[in-house]
Scaffold this motif. Structure first.
Motif, PDB file in Angstrom:
ATOM      1  N   GLN A  31       0.380  -1.112   0.106  1.00  0.00           N
ATOM      2  CA  GLN A  31       0.209   0.219   0.095  1.00  0.00           C
ATOM      3  C   GLN A  31       0.521   0.941   0.497  1.00  0.00           C
ATOM      4  N   GLY A  32       1.051   1.824  -0.940  1.00  0.00           N
ATOM      5  CA  GLY A  32       1.474   3.258  -1.118  1.00  0.00           C
ATOM      6  C   GLY A  32       2.536   3.274  -1.732  1.00  0.00           C
ATOM      7  N   CYS A  33       3.408   1.700  -2.295  1.00  0.00           N
ATOM      8  CA  CYS A  33       4.624   1.528  -1.670  1.00  0.00           C
ATOM      9  C   CYS A  33       5.137   1.836  -3.890  1.00  0.00           C
ATOM     10  N   THR A  34       6.021   1.804  -3.917  1.00  0.00           N
ATOM     11  CA  THR A  34       6.655   2.311  -5.410  1.00  0.00           C
ATOM     12  C   THR A  34       7.807   1.219  -6.121  1.00  0.00           C
ATOM     13  N   ARG A  35       7.520   0.538  -7.008  1.00  0.00           N
ATOM     14  CA  ARG A  35       8.527  -0.199  -7.160  1.00  0.00           C
ATOM     15  C   ARG A  35       9.401  -0.002  -8.121  1.00  0.00           C
ATOM     16  N   THR A  36      10.954  -0.628  -7.578  1.00  0.00           N
ATOM     17  CA  THR A  36      11.581  -0.698  -7.780  1.00  0.00           C
ATOM     18  C   THR A  36      12.638  -1.713  -9.053  1.00  0.00           C
ATOM     19  N   GLY A  37      11.417  -2.432  -9.481  1.00  0.00           N
ATOM     20  CA  GLY A  37      12.501  -3.243 -10.342  1.00  0.00           C
ATOM     21  C   GLY A  37      13.178  -4.218  -9.720  1.00  0.00           C
ATOM     22  N   LYS A  38      12.723  -5.504 -11.013  1.00  0.00           N
ATOM     23  CA  LYS A  38      13.223  -6.748 -10.756  1.00  0.00           C
ATOM     24  C   LYS A  38      12.689  -7.408  -9.340  1.00  0.00           C
ATOM     25  N   ARG A  40      11.176  -6.362  -7.593  1.00  0.00           N
ATOM     26  CA  ARG A  40      11.203  -5.310  -5.378  1.00  0.00           C
ATOM     27  C   ARG A  40      10.111  -4.199  -5.232  1.00  0.00           C
ATOM     28  N   PHE A  41       9.950  -4.062  -4.605  1.00  0.00           N
ATOM     29  CA  PHE A  41       9.598  -2.241  -4.096  1.00  0.00           C
ATOM     30  C   PHE A  41      10.323  -1.506  -2.494  1.00  0.00           C
ATOM     31  N   GLU A  42       9.838  -0.267  -2.835  1.00  0.00           N
ATOM     32  CA  GLU A  42       9.290   0.544  -1.713  1.00  0.00           C
ATOM     33  C   GLU A  42       8.730   0.255  -0.890  1.00  0.00           C
ATOM     34  N   PRO A  43       8.593   0.348   0.399  1.00  0.00           N
ATOM     35  CA  PRO A  43       7.512  -0.136   1.411  1.00  0.00           C
ATOM     36  C   PRO A  43       6.961   1.557   1.403  1.00  0.00           C
ATOM     37  N   SER A  44       5.953   2.111   1.294  1.00  0.00           N
ATOM     38  CA  SER A  44       5.748   3.074   2.742  1.00  0.00           C
ATOM     39  C   SER A  44       6.106   3.595   3.822  1.00  0.00           C
ATOM     40  N   ALA A  45       6.469   4.921   4.180  1.00  0.00           N
ATOM     41  CA  ALA A  45       7.382   5.319   5.699  1.00  0.00           C
ATOM     42  C   ALA A  45       6.388   4.575   6.565  1.00  0.00           C
ATOM     43  N   ALA A  46       5.273   4.463   6.642  1.00  0.00           N
ATOM     44  CA  ALA A  46       4.146   4.303   7.402  1.00  0.00           C
ATOM     45  C   ALA A  46       4.154   2.971   7.720  1.00  0.00           C
ATOM     46  N   PHE A  47       5.032   1.728   6.725  1.00  0.00           N
ATOM     47  CA  PHE A  47       4.983   0.448   6.590  1.00  0.00           C
ATOM     48  C   PHE A  47       5.900   0.339   7.415  1.00  0.00           C
ATOM     49  N   ARG A  48       7.213   1.198   7.331  1.00  0.00           N
ATOM     50  CA  ARG A  48       8.516   0.231   7.626  1.00  0.00           C
ATOM     51  C   ARG A  48       8.331   0.703   8.935  1.00  0.00           C
ATOM     52  N   ARG A  49       7.101   1.986   9.773  1.00  0.00           N
ATOM     53  CA  ARG A  49       7.466   1.508  11.125  1.00  0.00           C
ATOM     54  C   ARG A  49       7.324  -0.184  11.615  1.00  0.00           C
ATOM     55  N   ASN A  50       6.858  -0.873  11.387  1.00  0.00           N
ATOM     56  CA  ASN A  50       5.878  -1.973  12.020  1.00  0.00           C
ATOM     57  C   ASN A  50       7.488  -2.799  11.840  1.00  0.00           C
ATOM     58  N   MET A  51       9.028  -2.643  10.957  1.00  0.00           N
ATOM     59  CA  MET A  51       9.570  -2.919  11.626  1.00  0.00           C
ATOM     60  C   MET A  51      10.658  -2.651  12.475  1.00  0.00           C
ATOM     61  N   VAL A  52      11.785  -3.827  13.361  1.00  0.00           N
ATOM     62  CA  VAL A  52      12.316  -3.551  14.597  1.00  0.00           C
ATOM     63  C   VAL A  52      13.757  -4.081  13.767  1.00  0.00           C
ATOM     64  N   LYS A  53      14.680  -3.887  13.911  1.00  0.00           N
ATOM     65  CA  LYS A  53      15.774  -4.983  14.313  1.00  0.00           C
ATOM     66  C   LYS A  53      16.389  -5.167  15.357  1.00  0.00           C
ATOM     67  N   THR A 108      14.289  -9.463   6.399  1.00  0.00           N
ATOM     68  CA  THR A 108      13.273  -9.154   5.469  1.00  0.00           C
ATOM     69  C   THR A 108      13.683  -8.048   4.620  1.00  0.00           C
ATOM     70  N   THR A 109      12.614  -8.327   3.415  1.00  0.00           N
ATOM     71  CA  THR A 109      13.491  -8.049   2.222  1.00  0.00           C
ATOM     72  C   THR A 109      12.079  -7.083   1.429  1.00  0.00           C
ATOM     73  N   TYR A 110      12.116  -5.990   0.481  1.00  0.00           N
ATOM     74  CA  TYR A 110      10.092  -5.825   0.005  1.00  0.00           C
ATOM     75  C   TYR A 110      11.077  -6.079  -1.587  1.00  0.00           C
ATOM     76  N   ARG A 111       9.720  -7.663  -1.470  1.00  0.00           N
ATOM     77  CA  ARG A 111      10.177  -7.496  -2.885  1.00  0.00           C
ATOM     78  C   ARG A 111       8.900  -9.074  -2.961  1.00  0.00           C
ATOM     79  N   HIS A 112       8.797  -9.141  -4.430  1.00  0.00           N
ATOM     80  CA  HIS A 112       7.490 -10.700  -4.741  1.00  0.00           C
ATOM     81  C   HIS A 112       8.112 -11.744  -4.582  1.00  0.00           C
ATOM     82  N   MET A 113       7.323 -13.027  -4.599  1.00  0.00           N
ATOM     83  CA  MET A 113       7.765 -14.497  -5.090  1.00  0.00           C
ATOM     84  C   MET A 113       8.205 -14.289  -6.488  1.00  0.00           C
TER      85      MET A 113
END
Length: 275
Positions: A31-38, A40-53, A108-113
């Protein structure tokens, strides 16, 4: 013994059978992502806030990243999955199994199968999956040729993880935090940690191929398959041995699987298989 409540975590674990179930549990990475090729995509900042290292200091004995010379400081998961992974890793460490994993190959890698936009979004994009030992257990490698340690697999499954090595199109490097997928045969120990950690036991490593008394071995030349589009390594052609009894019947392990050992020409020469 772990103080983590595996029973509660497993009860709250998503099905994973549909995108709707995954989105309800983890949010929608597209949702609100940007496709970056091959694929892959860049998710929205809102979704990234779900991630922790998770810092490596919380993961004793964690393997090196698969790319030589690349250092990592931690492993990223969805915030609801991170505590489960920390507890699972602690259980692996408690059993003395962390040293049996050779490489860490990504979480965590933002991509399709299969890196293809026409396929569903990968569980890696939700922050709910991790790969280990990809070189030896890549996508599509048959179950009996996987070299991932089965005690490690069992621990992950007991802690509630779905192992891709049991799928029809196997993915032996892959573990994801979902319920058992429909149609996938599960072992009797799946989700066993929901009932509490078992007593600590000394790991029993499999003996080398020629060290089992009274066991015979069949040897043969084989080709290790690599996923489509992946560079074939120089050692793609290998030798394999499988244990048999005196009548030539293949011996199975406690999990009902044959133990196939792959080795290179150098070892085959020492065994007298290559002249």
């Amino acid at each position: 013994m772990s103080n983590f409540d595996f029973a509660a975590a497993i009860a709250a674990r998503p099905s994973g059978a549909t995108k709707g179930q995954l989105v309800a549990a983890y949010g929608d990475p597209t949702q609100g992502c940007t496709r970056t090729g091959k694929g892959r995509f860049e998710p929205s900042a809102a979704f990234r806030r779900n991630m922790v290292k998770i810092p490596l200091s919380e993961l004793p004995g964690f393997p090196d990243y698969a790319v030589p010379g690349t250092k990592i400081s931690g492993v990223t998961f969805h915030r609801s999955v991170a505590p489960v992974f920390v507890a699972t890793w602690a259980e692996l460490h408690r059993r003395g199994l962390t040293g049996r994993l050779r490489t860490y190959d990504g979480a965590t890698t933002y991509r399709h199968m299969l890196w293809n936009y026409s396929n569903p979004v990968s569980l890696h994009a939700y922050g709910a999956a991790i790969d280990f030992d990809a070189r030896w257990n890549g996508y599509g490698i048959p179950h009996n040729q996987m070299q991932i340690d089965r005690d490690v697999v069992k621990c992950f499954e007991e802690c509630g993880w779905e192992w891709g090595g049991r799928w029809g199109r196997s993915d032996g490097m892959h573990f994801q935090w979902t319920d058992p997928l429909p149609g996938v045969r599960q072992p009797e120990w799946r989700d066993a940690m929901a009932a509490g950690a078992p007593p600590k036991q000394r790991p029993t490593p499999a003996p080398p191929p020629d060290a089992v008394p009274g066991t015979h071995y069949l040897y043969g030349r084989c080709r290790v398959p690599y996923p489509k589009g992946q560079l074939v390594q120089e050692d793609a052609y290998r030798w394999a041995s499988v244990a048999t009894d005196a009548q030539g019947r293949v011996l199975l392990g406690p999990d009902g699987l044959a133990r196939v050992v792959l080795f290179d020409d150098e070892r085959a020469t020492k065994k007298g298989l290559v002249k």
